[in-house]
Design a protein around this motif. Sequence first.
Motif, PDB file in Angstrom:
ATOM      1  N   ALA A   1       0.815  -1.512  -0.462  1.00 13.91           N
ATOM      2  CA  ALA A   1      -0.378   0.089   0.461  1.00 13.91           C
ATOM      3  C   ALA A   1       0.943   1.459   0.008  1.00 13.91           C
ATOM      4  O   ALA A   1       0.494   1.947  -0.688  1.00 13.91           O
ATOM      5  N   ARG A   2       1.803   1.454   0.324  1.00 15.00           N
ATOM      6  CA  ARG A   2       3.195   2.850   1.043  1.00 15.00           C
ATOM      7  C   ARG A   2       4.392   1.999   0.304  1.00 15.00           C
ATOM      8  O   ARG A   2       5.197   3.190  -0.135  1.00 15.00           O
ATOM      9  N   CYS A   3       5.033   1.965  -0.959  1.00 15.41           N
ATOM     10  CA  CYS A   3       5.858   1.613  -1.269  1.00 15.41           C
ATOM     11  C   CYS A   3       5.859   0.832  -2.681  1.00 15.41           C
ATOM     12  O   CYS A   3       6.340   0.227  -3.600  1.00 15.41           O
ATOM     13  N   ALA A   4       5.008   1.664  -3.598  1.00 17.41           N
ATOM     14  CA  ALA A   4       4.980   0.871  -5.132  1.00 17.41           C
ATOM     15  C   ALA A   4       5.825   1.582  -6.229  1.00 17.41           C
ATOM     16  O   ALA A   4       6.484   2.168  -4.875  1.00 17.41           O
ATOM     17  N   PRO A   5       6.093   1.623  -6.907  1.00 20.66           N
ATOM     18  CA  PRO A   5       7.292   1.825  -7.716  1.00 20.66           C
ATOM     19  C   PRO A   5       7.589   3.144  -8.170  1.00 20.66           C
ATOM     20  O   PRO A   5       8.440   3.585  -7.323  1.00 20.66           O
ATOM     21  N   ASP A   6       6.402   4.197  -8.233  1.00 15.35           N
ATOM     22  CA  ASP A   6       6.154   5.773  -7.740  1.00 15.35           C
ATOM     23  C   ASP A   6       6.483   6.786  -6.329  1.00 15.35           C
ATOM     24  O   ASP A   6       6.858   7.259  -6.737  1.00 15.35           O
ATOM     25  N   ASP A   7       5.807   5.243  -5.431  1.00 15.25           N
ATOM     26  CA  ASP A   7       6.543   6.196  -4.108  1.00 15.25           C
ATOM     27  C   ASP A   7       8.065   6.017  -3.783  1.00 15.25           C
ATOM     28  O   ASP A   7       8.554   6.850  -3.420  1.00 15.25           O
TER      29      ASP A   7
ATOM     30  N   ALA B   1      10.276   9.049   5.439  1.00 12.31           N
ATOM     31  CA  ALA B   1      10.556   9.015   7.064  1.00 12.31           C
ATOM     32  C   ALA B   1       9.430   8.631   8.089  1.00 12.31           C
ATOM     33  O   ALA B   1       9.188   8.269   8.393  1.00 12.31           O
ATOM     34  N   ASP B   2       7.870   9.275   7.285  1.00 11.94           N
ATOM     35  CA  ASP B   2       6.789   8.762   7.917  1.00 11.94           C
ATOM     36  C   ASP B   2       6.570   7.064   7.795  1.00 11.94           C
ATOM     37  O   ASP B   2       6.413   6.355   8.946  1.00 11.94           O
ATOM     38  N   LEU B   3       7.088   6.926   6.551  1.00  9.81           N
ATOM     39  CA  LEU B   3       6.626   4.983   6.810  1.00  9.81           C
ATOM     40  C   LEU B   3       7.623   4.456   7.674  1.00  9.81           C
ATOM     41  O   LEU B   3       7.759   3.750   8.217  1.00  9.81           O
TER      42      LEU B   3
END
Length: 425
Positions: A22-28, A41-43
């Motif tokens: 949910a939080r680390c797709a290629p765009d992320d 940093a939030d993740l």
Amino acid sequence: MDAAFTAEQDEIRRTLRELLAARCAPDDVRNAVGTADGYDADLWRRLAQDLGLPGLALPQEYGGVGCGLTELAVACEETGRALLPSPLIATAALAAPLIAARGTDAQRTALLPRIAAGELTATLAVPGGSFASALGLIGDPTDGAWAGGGRAGGMQARPVAGAEGWRLYGEADRVLDGHSAGLLLVAAHAGGFPRSRTLLFLVHPETAAGVARTRRTSLDETRPLARIELRDTEAELLGADDTADITGALVSAGHPVAALLAAEAVGAAASALDRTVEYVKAREQFGRAIGSFQAVKHRLADLYVQVQAARSAAYYAAWDPATAGGLALAQALEALRVTTAEAVQLHGGLGFTWEHEAHLYFKRAAADELLFGPVHRLRDHAAQRAGLFAPSPSGAPPSGAQLPGAPLSGAPHPAAPGPAEQVAV
């Protein structure tokens, strides 16, 4: 060795995979590496506070979870699948174990709880930028040449006259997450020629004078590298003994690091393979999916076997890092290199586009082998340690040498070794 994962290990895997999906797709990933820290940093705070990731293998008395190396390897495999940019390897694999093993009670009490809570990130800075040399993965580090050996180009340490404390002078290149780490664990040469030795020092870069940190342009942006320059910088000796060389401690720490890097590489290789399989099932040519062609099926089957073999080796190394750490890392890096190269090929013209996500994995493979390899030197050093190439006048295997297919010295000898044991050797 029980090759089955426990319910707790499966839960770690499931929770991390869901969160990172949910939080680390290629765009992320691309957005995170463009920040000043080089990661989200939030993740990272959520991974630390909700999942206890940086303290997963730290003792509970210092705020850790109290799990072992295998649980941390499971976590590293999942972060590798997502190519998560984070200080996990630098903090939890490189710095924290050395602090736990070599630090004084006061140092452990002051630093490890903050690391476990995600409040403090740390990294290991070695002169020359060769982690593989300093950690004893590709050669014997006891001569101290990798640390400068008292010559120009290394990191030098001198005690402050009439006071407690040390001063460091020199530079270290290719320091993993060195530009953002809140604590530097610096390997420096001390004693000059008469009492030549390598020691570890704690440097707080945000408060210490004479520290210059420069983020370097790296092939793999998900592994930020930095140059650290110290000019008469105040430092604290790690531990209480300033007479014992710490190269042995670095070697002991190097085996678990190799196992964790192997697990991370296996995760990246598995993800690249999964993405390639999905692509060839959807991409059509001559009126049919290219994945239905026999030649493509054979290539993918070969990759699957190689990735699974590397995965078995990585978890064997997590169970017995001193025996199989370097070999598992070599096998995992090779599997990652081959898998990502095939992924680029099988994606066709799209895969050769630099912006395509396949290149994120391809660059990870190339950069990891440059930083922690190369593969042939990892295997050569493991063979030298096992005594495979010792001269023998009679032509028989030398005393203490291992025959092909036999466990390396120090490994258990079960009556019926399982798949993981067979792969690891």
